[in-house]
Design a protein around this motif. Structure first.
Motif, PDB file in Angstrom:
ATOM      1  N   ILE A  20      41.692 -37.329  -2.996  1.00 44.05           N
ATOM      2  CA  ILE A  20      42.794 -36.691  -2.823  1.00 44.05           C
ATOM      3  C   ILE A  20      43.770 -37.454  -1.939  1.00 44.05           C
ATOM      4  CG2 ILE A  20      43.978 -34.607  -1.871  1.00 44.05           C
ATOM      5  CD1 ILE A  20      41.453 -33.268  -3.024  1.00 44.05           C
ATOM      6  N   MET A  21      43.604 -38.028  -0.802  1.00 39.19           N
ATOM      7  CA  MET A  21      44.289 -38.802   0.228  1.00 39.19           C
ATOM      8  C   MET A  21      44.698 -40.075  -0.527  1.00 39.19           C
ATOM      9  SD  MET A  21      44.726 -36.593   2.338  1.00 39.19           S
ATOM     10  CE  MET A  21      44.342 -35.073   2.833  1.00 39.19           C
ATOM     11  N   ALA A  22      43.912 -40.767  -1.026  1.00 36.47           N
ATOM     12  CA  ALA A  22      44.273 -42.043  -1.999  1.00 36.47           C
ATOM     13  C   ALA A  22      45.211 -41.806  -2.747  1.00 36.47           C
ATOM     14  CB  ALA A  22      42.971 -42.792  -2.272  1.00 36.47           C
ATOM     15  N   LEU A  23      45.073 -40.734  -3.637  1.00 34.01           N
ATOM     16  CA  LEU A  23      46.319 -40.476  -4.587  1.00 34.01           C
ATOM     17  C   LEU A  23      47.537 -40.224  -4.041  1.00 34.01           C
ATOM     18  CD1 LEU A  23      47.414 -39.972  -7.473  1.00 34.01           C
ATOM     19  CD2 LEU A  23      46.280 -37.724  -7.282  1.00 34.01           C
ATOM     20  N   VAL A  27      50.741 -42.497  -4.503  1.00 30.63           N
ATOM     21  CA  VAL A  27      52.159 -41.779  -5.116  1.00 30.63           C
ATOM     22  C   VAL A  27      53.085 -42.073  -4.250  1.00 30.63           C
ATOM     23  CG1 VAL A  27      53.206 -40.001  -6.384  1.00 30.63           C
ATOM     24  CG2 VAL A  27      50.988 -40.444  -6.773  1.00 30.63           C
ATOM     25  N   PHE A  28      52.954 -41.503  -2.990  1.00 30.50           N
ATOM     26  CA  PHE A  28      54.040 -41.401  -1.929  1.00 30.50           C
ATOM     27  C   PHE A  28      54.303 -42.698  -1.081  1.00 30.50           C
ATOM     28  CE2 PHE A  28      52.455 -36.920  -2.433  1.00 30.50           C
ATOM     29  CZ  PHE A  28      53.515 -36.494  -3.228  1.00 30.50           C
ATOM     30  N   VAL A  29      53.504 -43.338  -0.781  1.00 34.32           N
ATOM     31  CA  VAL A  29      53.834 -44.408   0.007  1.00 34.32           C
ATOM     32  C   VAL A  29      54.128 -45.711  -0.725  1.00 34.32           C
ATOM     33  CG1 VAL A  29      52.851 -46.138   1.907  1.00 34.32           C
ATOM     34  CG2 VAL A  29      52.205 -43.438   1.919  1.00 34.32           C
ATOM     35  N   HIS A  30      53.133 -45.836  -1.674  1.00 34.77           N
ATOM     36  CA  HIS A  30      53.107 -47.201  -2.673  1.00 34.77           C
ATOM     37  C   HIS A  30      54.114 -47.236  -3.842  1.00 34.77           C
ATOM     38  CE1 HIS A  30      50.111 -49.201  -0.408  1.00 34.77           C
ATOM     39  NE2 HIS A  30      49.260 -48.142  -0.617  1.00 34.77           N
ATOM     40  N   ASP A  36      58.934 -43.342   6.091  1.00 37.73           N
ATOM     41  CA  ASP A  36      59.738 -42.878   7.357  1.00 37.73           C
ATOM     42  C   ASP A  36      58.893 -41.644   7.772  1.00 37.73           C
ATOM     43  OD1 ASP A  36      60.602 -41.599   5.100  1.00 37.73           O
ATOM     44  OD2 ASP A  36      62.717 -41.238   6.211  1.00 37.73           O
ATOM     45  N   GLU A  37      58.150 -41.092   6.965  1.00 36.11           N
ATOM     46  CA  GLU A  37      57.324 -39.888   7.354  1.00 36.11           C
ATOM     47  C   GLU A  37      55.772 -40.193   7.004  1.00 36.11           C
ATOM     48  OE1 GLU A  37      58.628 -36.344   5.440  1.00 36.11           O
ATOM     49  OE2 GLU A  37      60.766 -36.844   5.895  1.00 36.11           O
ATOM     50  N   ALA A  38      55.007 -39.572   8.210  1.00 33.80           N
ATOM     51  CA  ALA A  38      53.590 -39.800   7.774  1.00 33.80           C
ATOM     52  C   ALA A  38      52.981 -38.858   6.430  1.00 33.80           C
ATOM     53  CB  ALA A  38      52.822 -39.494   9.286  1.00 33.80           C
ATOM     54  N   GLU A  39      52.248 -39.702   5.743  1.00 39.02           N
ATOM     55  CA  GLU A  39      51.623 -38.956   4.867  1.00 39.02           C
ATOM     56  C   GLU A  39      50.515 -38.057   5.262  1.00 39.02           C
ATOM     57  OE1 GLU A  39      50.022 -36.743   1.662  1.00 39.02           O
ATOM     58  OE2 GLU A  39      51.855 -38.015   1.744  1.00 39.02           O
ATOM     59  N   LEU A  40      49.670 -38.608   6.246  1.00 41.93           N
ATOM     60  CA  LEU A  40      48.745 -37.883   7.071  1.00 41.93           C
ATOM     61  C   LEU A  40      49.487 -37.167   8.230  1.00 41.93           C
ATOM     62  CD1 LEU A  40      45.790 -40.188   6.645  1.00 41.93           C
ATOM     63  CD2 LEU A  40      46.637 -38.399   4.994  1.00 41.93           C
ATOM     64  N   ASP A  41      49.854 -36.165   7.900  1.00 36.54           N
ATOM     65  CA  ASP A  41      50.832 -35.504   8.985  1.00 36.54           C
ATOM     66  C   ASP A  41      50.219 -34.409   9.955  1.00 36.54           C
ATOM     67  OD1 ASP A  41      50.602 -33.420   6.979  1.00 36.54           O
ATOM     68  OD2 ASP A  41      52.684 -33.031   6.595  1.00 36.54           O
ATOM     69  N   GLY A  42      48.803 -34.308   9.638  1.00 37.96           N
ATOM     70  CA  GLY A  42      47.958 -33.121  10.376  1.00 37.96           C
ATOM     71  C   GLY A  42      48.335 -31.736   9.602  1.00 37.96           C
ATOM     72  N   VAL A  73      54.843 -19.477   2.469  1.00 37.94           N
ATOM     73  CA  VAL A  73      54.083 -20.169   1.745  1.00 37.94           C
ATOM     74  C   VAL A  73      54.824 -21.378   1.104  1.00 37.94           C
ATOM     75  CG1 VAL A  73      52.503 -20.318  -0.438  1.00 37.94           C
ATOM     76  CG2 VAL A  73      52.797 -18.031   0.903  1.00 37.94           C
ATOM     77  N   HIS A  74      54.074 -22.485   1.167  1.00 38.34           N
ATOM     78  CA  HIS A  74      54.885 -23.966   0.875  1.00 38.34           C
ATOM     79  C   HIS A  74      54.048 -24.574  -0.002  1.00 38.34           C
ATOM     80  CE1 HIS A  74      57.873 -23.507   4.203  1.00 38.34           C
ATOM     81  NE2 HIS A  74      56.753 -22.985   4.944  1.00 38.34           N
ATOM     82  N   ILE A  75      54.675 -25.019  -1.217  1.00 35.45           N
ATOM     83  CA  ILE A  75      53.988 -25.988  -2.040  1.00 35.45           C
ATOM     84  C   ILE A  75      54.421 -27.227  -1.927  1.00 35.45           C
ATOM     85  CG2 ILE A  75      53.366 -26.725  -4.525  1.00 35.45           C
ATOM     86  CD1 ILE A  75      53.276 -23.805  -5.313  1.00 35.45           C
ATOM     87  N   GLY A  76      53.486 -28.432  -1.344  1.00 35.00           N
ATOM     88  CA  GLY A  76      53.979 -29.585  -1.474  1.00 35.00           C
ATOM     89  C   GLY A  76      53.036 -30.651  -1.764  1.00 35.00           C
ATOM     90  N   ARG A  77      53.365 -31.908  -1.585  1.00 39.64           N
ATOM     91  CA  ARG A  77      52.429 -33.051  -1.842  1.00 39.64           C
ATOM     92  C   ARG A  77      51.896 -32.849  -3.372  1.00 39.64           C
ATOM     93  NH1 ARG A  77      54.300 -33.989   2.665  1.00 39.64           N
ATOM     94  NH2 ARG A  77      53.064 -35.144   4.318  1.00 39.64           N
ATOM     95  N   VAL A  78      52.732 -32.642  -4.151  1.00 37.31           N
ATOM     96  CA  VAL A  78      52.568 -32.820  -5.673  1.00 37.31           C
ATOM     97  C   VAL A  78      52.384 -33.861  -6.099  1.00 37.31           C
ATOM     98  CG1 VAL A  78      52.972 -31.754  -7.915  1.00 37.31           C
ATOM     99  CG2 VAL A  78      53.633 -30.471  -5.889  1.00 37.31           C
ATOM    100  N   ALA A  79      51.158 -34.446  -6.508  1.00 35.25           N
ATOM    101  CA  ALA A  79      51.072 -35.871  -6.866  1.00 35.25           C
ATOM    102  C   ALA A  79      50.215 -36.038  -8.316  1.00 35.25           C
ATOM    103  CB  ALA A  79      50.572 -36.674  -5.765  1.00 35.25           C
ATOM    104  N   THR A  80      50.642 -36.871  -9.107  1.00 33.10           N
ATOM    105  CA  THR A  80      49.610 -37.173 -10.291  1.00 33.10           C
ATOM    106  C   THR A  80      49.394 -38.611 -10.476  1.00 33.10           C
ATOM    107  OG1 THR A  80      50.663 -35.207 -11.447  1.00 33.10           O
ATOM    108  CG2 THR A  80      49.558 -36.743 -12.860  1.00 33.10           C
ATOM    109  N   ALA A  81      48.180 -38.831 -10.748  1.00 36.81           N
ATOM    110  CA  ALA A  81      47.689 -40.344 -11.023  1.00 36.81           C
ATOM    111  C   ALA A  81      48.435 -40.804 -12.240  1.00 36.81           C
ATOM    112  CB  ALA A  81      46.147 -40.257 -10.927  1.00 36.81           C
TER     113      ALA A  81
END
Length: 144
Positions: A20-23, A27-30, A36-42, A73-81
């Motif tokens: 999940i984190m690799a995906l 998507v977001f970093v590569h 400018d924002e950390a993907e792994l934000d805690g 309720v927030h939906i975020g980090r929607v990513a598809t391979a």
């Protein structure tokens, strides 16, 4: 046949969590060059956070999103391979998250996806703004 799953962080096995984190990083970093924002934000570690994902028979994660719950309720980090795009996986995840969290849900949508999120009942709530160098709009669902 790919299967949809959701669980808090503690309920995700380490191999799946890694995928999940690799995906998300892919998507977001590569792809989108968000640095400018950390993907792994805690936020994944918060006890009210839940991860949703679609995984194929071999264990590959094809799509993911996360739900953060605080006052809203927030939906975020929607990513598809790449290999999962065009198959409706992100839409399945959004629908599953909305079913799991009825009521008002917020998303900070990339502006070019405003109409796509509108298909799920999201309505723009404010002016466009920049987030991580990409135009975004705040969108909300209506309470049932």
């Amino acid at each position: 046949m790919p299967a949809l799953h959701h669980a808090p962080l503690a309920g995700v096995d380490p191999s799946t969590l890694y995928r999940i984190m690799a995906l998300r990083v892919e998507v977001f970093v590569h792809e989108q060059k968000i640095v400018d924002e950390a993907e792994l934000d805690g936020a994944d570690l918060l006890p009210t956070t839940e991860l949703f994902w679609i995984q194929d028979e071999s264990g590959e994660v094809l799509a993911t999103l996360r739900v953060l719950v605080d006052d809203t309720v927030h939906i975020g980090r929607v990513a598809t391979a790449i290999q999962g795009r065009g198959r409706g996986y992100a839409g399945e995840l959004v629908e599953a998250a909305l079913k799991a969290y009825p009521g008002v849900v917020e998303i900070s949508a990339q502006a070019h996806l405003e109409n796509w999120y509108g298909r799920f009942g999201f309505i723009r709530a404010g002016e466009q703004y920049m987030e991580a160098g990409i135009p975004h709009v705040k969108m909300l669902t209506r309470a049932d």
